[in-house]
Scaffold this motif. Structure first.
Motif, PDB file in Angstrom:
ATOM      1  N   ASN A   1       0.830  -1.213   0.000  1.00  0.00           N
ATOM      2  CA  ASN A   1       0.000   0.000   0.000  1.00  0.00           C
ATOM      3  C   ASN A   1       0.863   1.262   0.000  1.00  0.00           C
ATOM      4  N   ALA A   2       1.926   1.256   0.781  1.00  0.00           N
ATOM      5  CA  ALA A   2       2.795   2.436   0.847  1.00  0.00           C
ATOM      6  C   ALA A   2       3.573   2.633  -0.448  1.00  0.00           C
ATOM      7  N   GLN A   3       4.149   1.559  -0.990  1.00  0.00           N
ATOM      8  CA  GLN A   3       5.009   1.686  -2.163  1.00  0.00           C
ATOM      9  C   GLN A   3       4.253   1.845  -3.471  1.00  0.00           C
ATOM     10  N   VAL A   4       3.140   1.176  -3.629  1.00  0.00           N
ATOM     11  CA  VAL A   4       2.435   1.190  -4.915  1.00  0.00           C
ATOM     12  C   VAL A   4       1.228   2.118  -4.891  1.00  0.00           C
ATOM     13  N   ILE A   5       0.386   1.949  -3.908  1.00  0.00           N
ATOM     14  CA  ILE A   5      -0.828   2.759  -3.860  1.00  0.00           C
ATOM     15  C   ILE A   5      -0.524   4.153  -3.322  1.00  0.00           C
ATOM     16  N   GLY A   6       0.469   4.253  -2.461  1.00  0.00           N
ATOM     17  CA  GLY A   6       0.860   5.556  -1.935  1.00  0.00           C
ATOM     18  C   GLY A   6      -0.019   6.035  -0.796  1.00  0.00           C
ATOM     19  N   LEU A   7      -0.696   5.101  -0.130  1.00  0.00           N
ATOM     20  CA  LEU A   7      -1.559   5.453   0.992  1.00  0.00           C
ATOM     21  C   LEU A   7      -1.264   4.561   2.189  1.00  0.00           C
ATOM     22  N   THR A   8      -1.445   5.118   3.373  1.00  0.00           N
ATOM     23  CA  THR A   8      -1.348   4.298   4.582  1.00  0.00           C
ATOM     24  C   THR A   8      -2.611   3.451   4.674  1.00  0.00           C
ATOM     25  N   GLU A   9      -2.595   2.471   5.539  1.00  0.00           N
ATOM     26  CA  GLU A   9      -3.773   1.614   5.718  1.00  0.00           C
ATOM     27  C   GLU A   9      -4.983   2.436   6.145  1.00  0.00           C
ATOM     28  N   ALA A  10      -4.790   3.380   7.037  1.00  0.00           N
ATOM     29  CA  ALA A  10      -5.903   4.209   7.512  1.00  0.00           C
ATOM     30  C   ALA A  10      -6.494   5.042   6.378  1.00  0.00           C
ATOM     31  N   ARG A  11      -5.638   5.639   5.569  1.00  0.00           N
ATOM     32  CA  ARG A  11      -6.133   6.447   4.437  1.00  0.00           C
ATOM     33  C   ARG A  11      -6.845   5.582   3.406  1.00  0.00           C
ATOM     34  N   LEU A  12      -6.308   4.385   3.179  1.00  0.00           N
ATOM     35  CA  LEU A  12      -6.928   3.482   2.227  1.00  0.00           C
ATOM     36  C   LEU A  12      -8.301   3.031   2.726  1.00  0.00           C
ATOM     37  N   GLN A  13      -8.416   2.724   4.003  1.00  0.00           N
ATOM     38  CA  GLN A  13      -9.707   2.329   4.566  1.00  0.00           C
ATOM     39  C   GLN A  13     -10.718   3.472   4.475  1.00  0.00           C
ATOM     40  N   SER A  14     -10.251   4.686   4.690  1.00  0.00           N
ATOM     41  CA  SER A  14     -11.115   5.859   4.568  1.00  0.00           C
ATOM     42  C   SER A  14     -11.604   6.010   3.122  1.00  0.00           C
ATOM     43  N   TYR A  15     -10.697   5.819   2.171  1.00  0.00           N
ATOM     44  CA  TYR A  15     -11.049   5.892   0.753  1.00  0.00           C
ATOM     45  C   TYR A  15     -12.139   4.869   0.431  1.00  0.00           C
ATOM     46  N   TRP A  16     -11.942   3.615   0.869  1.00  0.00           N
ATOM     47  CA  TRP A  16     -12.909   2.573   0.542  1.00  0.00           C
ATOM     48  C   TRP A  16     -14.234   2.785   1.263  1.00  0.00           C
ATOM     49  N   ALA A  17     -14.205   3.327   2.458  1.00  0.00           N
ATOM     50  CA  ALA A  17     -15.457   3.630   3.155  1.00  0.00           C
ATOM     51  C   ALA A  17     -16.261   4.653   2.357  1.00  0.00           C
TER      52      ALA A  17
END
Length: 142
Positions: free
Chosen positions: A75-91
Motif C-alpha cells: 500500500n505504501a510503495q504502490v498505492i501511496g496510501l497508509t492503511e488508515a487512508r486506504l480504509q477511509s477511501y474505501w469507506a
C-alpha cells in the motif's frame, strides 16, 4: 544547502526505481502475450479503476488482509496510501455506491487458490516466493 540543490536531490530520490519486496502475480492467460502492468496501472486497479489485460478481460485485484506487513508495504510503495487512508477511501467509495474494495485473503496459499479460480485476478506476494505452476509474475517484469 540552496533550494535548487535540495530540489535536485529530491527529484533524484523520487525518480529512483522502487526495489519491491513483493511481486504482483496472476494465473497465466492462454494468450501468447504476457500481461505487463506498470506501477500506475496497478495502483489504479487497486483503487477500483478497470484495467484491461486482454480482449474483454479486466484485472481483478486481490489483497492480503488488514494487518499483514506485506500489505502495508504494498500500500505504501504502490498505492501511496497508509492503511488508515486506504480504509477511509474505501469507506467513502462504498458509502457513495461507486466502487467495492478488492477481495481479501488471509494467506499466500489462499491467494494462489483465488487466482486459479478467478480468471484475470491479480495479487501480490513476497518477492522470491515460490510460485505454483500456472501462476506467473507480472510486476516487476521478469
Amino acid at each position: 544547502m540552496r533550494l535548487s540543490s535540495i530540489l535536485i536531490l529530491l527529484i533524484g530520490f523520487i525518480s529512483q526505481p522502487v526495489h519491491a519486496a513483493f511481486w504482483l502475480v496472476m494465473k497465466q492467460l492462454d494468450s501468447a502475450e504476457p500481461v505487463q502492468l506498470n506501477r500506475q496501472q496497478i495502483r489504479q486497479a487497486y483503487l477500483g479503476k478497470p484495467i484491461s489485460i486482454g480482449k474483454d478481460l479486466f484485472c481483478t485485484p486481490v489483497s492480503l488482509e488488514q494487518g499483514n506487513s506485506l500489505r502495508k508495504q504494498f500500500n505504501a510503495q504502490v498505492i501511496g496510501l497508509t492503511e488508515a487512508r486506504l480504509q477511509s477511501y474505501w469507506a467513502h467509495m462504498r458509502f457513495s455506491g461507486r466502487k467495492k474494495p478488492p477481495q481479501e485473503v488471509a494467506t499466500t496459499q489462499q491467494l494462489f487458490s483465488y487466482l486459479n479460480t478467478k480468471q484475470g485476478s491479480i495479487g501480490y506476494v513476497a518477492a522470491g516466493t515460490e510460485l505454483p505452476s500456472g501462476i506467473v509474475r507480472i510486476y516487476p517484469h521478469p
